[in-house]
Design a protein around this motif. Structure first.
Motif, PDB file in Angstrom:
ATOM      1  N   LEU A  72       1.039  -1.586  -0.124  1.00  0.00           N
ATOM      2  CA  LEU A  72      -0.062  -0.049  -0.102  1.00  0.00           C
ATOM      3  C   LEU A  72       0.963   1.185  -0.159  1.00  0.00           C
ATOM      4  O   LEU A  72       1.929   1.125   0.697  1.00  0.00           O
ATOM      5  CB  LEU A  72      -0.920  -0.105   1.444  1.00  0.00           C
ATOM      6  CG  LEU A  72      -2.005  -1.464   1.475  1.00  0.00           C
ATOM      7  CD1 LEU A  72      -2.629  -1.225   3.059  1.00  0.00           C
ATOM      8  CD2 LEU A  72      -3.036  -0.750   0.489  1.00  0.00           C
ATOM      9  N   GLU A  73       0.246   2.325  -0.817  1.00  0.00           N
ATOM     10  CA  GLU A  73       1.204   3.278  -0.437  1.00  0.00           C
ATOM     11  C   GLU A  73      -0.251   4.985   0.285  1.00  0.00           C
ATOM     12  O   GLU A  73      -1.651   4.711  -0.266  1.00  0.00           O
ATOM     13  CB  GLU A  73       1.485   3.893  -1.415  1.00  0.00           C
ATOM     14  CG  GLU A  73       1.862   5.898  -1.308  1.00  0.00           C
ATOM     15  CD  GLU A  73       2.388   6.247  -3.111  1.00  0.00           C
ATOM     16  OE1 GLU A  73       3.579   6.258  -3.349  1.00  0.00           O
ATOM     17  OE2 GLU A  73       1.452   6.612  -3.398  1.00  0.00           O
ATOM     18  N   LEU A  74       0.109   4.714   1.431  1.00  0.00           N
ATOM     19  CA  LEU A  74      -0.382   5.143   2.475  1.00  0.00           C
ATOM     20  C   LEU A  74      -0.340   7.246   2.311  1.00  0.00           C
ATOM     21  O   LEU A  74       0.389   7.500   2.235  1.00  0.00           O
ATOM     22  CB  LEU A  74      -0.114   5.049   4.468  1.00  0.00           C
ATOM     23  CG  LEU A  74       0.304   4.096   4.187  1.00  0.00           C
ATOM     24  CD1 LEU A  74       0.340   2.986   5.480  1.00  0.00           C
ATOM     25  CD2 LEU A  74      -1.820   2.850   3.724  1.00  0.00           C
ATOM     26  N   PRO A  75      -1.938   7.577   2.418  1.00  0.00           N
ATOM     27  CA  PRO A  75      -2.205   8.909   2.180  1.00  0.00           C
ATOM     28  C   PRO A  75      -1.109   9.660   2.818  1.00  0.00           C
ATOM     29  O   PRO A  75      -2.145  10.872   4.437  1.00  0.00           O
ATOM     30  CB  PRO A  75      -3.731   9.678   2.213  1.00  0.00           C
ATOM     31  CG  PRO A  75      -3.658   8.245   3.463  1.00  0.00           C
ATOM     32  CD  PRO A  75      -3.353   7.028   3.106  1.00  0.00           C
ATOM     33  N   THR A  76      -0.022  10.116   3.796  1.00  0.00           N
ATOM     34  CA  THR A  76       0.535  10.508   5.447  1.00  0.00           C
ATOM     35  C   THR A  76       0.955  12.320   4.713  1.00  0.00           C
ATOM     36  O   THR A  76       1.649  12.618   5.411  1.00  0.00           O
ATOM     37  CB  THR A  76       1.766   9.702   5.272  1.00  0.00           C
ATOM     38  OG1 THR A  76       3.295   9.340   4.632  1.00  0.00           O
ATOM     39  CG2 THR A  76       1.330   8.727   5.829  1.00  0.00           C
TER      40      THR A  76
END
Length: 236
Positions: A72-76
């Motif tokens: 996953l690429e997380l929306p940080t």
């Protein structure tokens, strides 16, 4: 102009499974036709990736391996930053605002003299802030050849220098705004990337010059002149 520094950590869970955490620092700047400079800097979206080795075959002085990737690429990263003229365009934000899914694979053949690698990765981007970045497909081929020491010592540990040649490609679908395609977005770019690598028992240094030999972009977009990449790895 983009300056990108990823901090990456890899942890081996078993002999076949590992996890990777990538935390990027990003500096994005753009100068408009009127001379106004816009952009932002800070931490971007964090990537969490798992790797599982499905296949291993050992030879005398060599090995080949194939692994599957997923994560996953997380929306940080910030996705709603503003400056004196208003909210920055999504392409200048540090984050996408969405949870994006990643899948891929990697194959390696390594001997005492040379190594070649093939990998591919597809990122399924999702919508956020009424905007969706186009899905991305990365494909890479790399070959490296040891040139020092030219003849390996009969025993003991040694450091080595490798010459590296890579082809790095990325195909991106068009972005979407309010459900409609953004015409001037997406396309295919292929880089020819010569480089050099120094490897010791615990440390690896790499440098490469990436030159675009193919840029087939949709609509009127800024082309890439070149990229410079430097990496450092340390094994605990």
């Amino acid at each position: 102009e983009t300056f990108f520094v990823p901090f990456v950590g890899v942890y081996g869970i078993t002999s076949k499974a590992s996890v990777l955490l990538k935390v990027p620092y990003i500096n994005r700047d753009q100068i408009t036709e009127t001379g106004l400079k816009r952009g932002d800097q800070g931490l971007g979206d964090i990537t969490l990736l798992g790797k599982y080795r499905l296949y291993t075959k050992d030879y005398k002085g060599a090995t080949s391996r194939f692994s599957l990737l997923g994560g996953l690429e997380l929306p940080t990263g910030e996705d709603d930053e503003s400056d004196s003229t208003g909210v920055l365009p999504q392409t200048l934000q540090l984050g996408s605002g969405s949870v994006d899914f990643i899948a891929g694979g990697a194959y390696t053949y390594q001997s005492l003299d040379y190594e070649w690698d093939v990998d591919f990765k597809y990122k399924f981007n999702q919508e956020a802030n009424n905007f969706k970045f186009g899905d991305e497909f990365n494909y890479n081929f790399a070959y490296q050849k040891r040139f020092s020491p030219w003849i390996l010592p009969e025993r003991g540990l040694y450091d080595q220098w490798n010459a590296v040649l890579e082809f790095n490609g990325i195909y991106t679908a068009r972005n979407e705004l309010a459900g409609n395609d953004v015409f001037a977005s997406g396309g295919n770019t292929l880089f020819l990337s010569p480089g050099i690598q120094f490897a010791s028992q615990r440390m690896v240094y790499e440098f490469s010059y990436q030159y675009p030999i193919l840029q087939n972009l949709h609509g009127n977009q800024l082309e890439i002149d070149y990229k410079l990449a430097f990496s450092f790895r340390y094994t605990f």
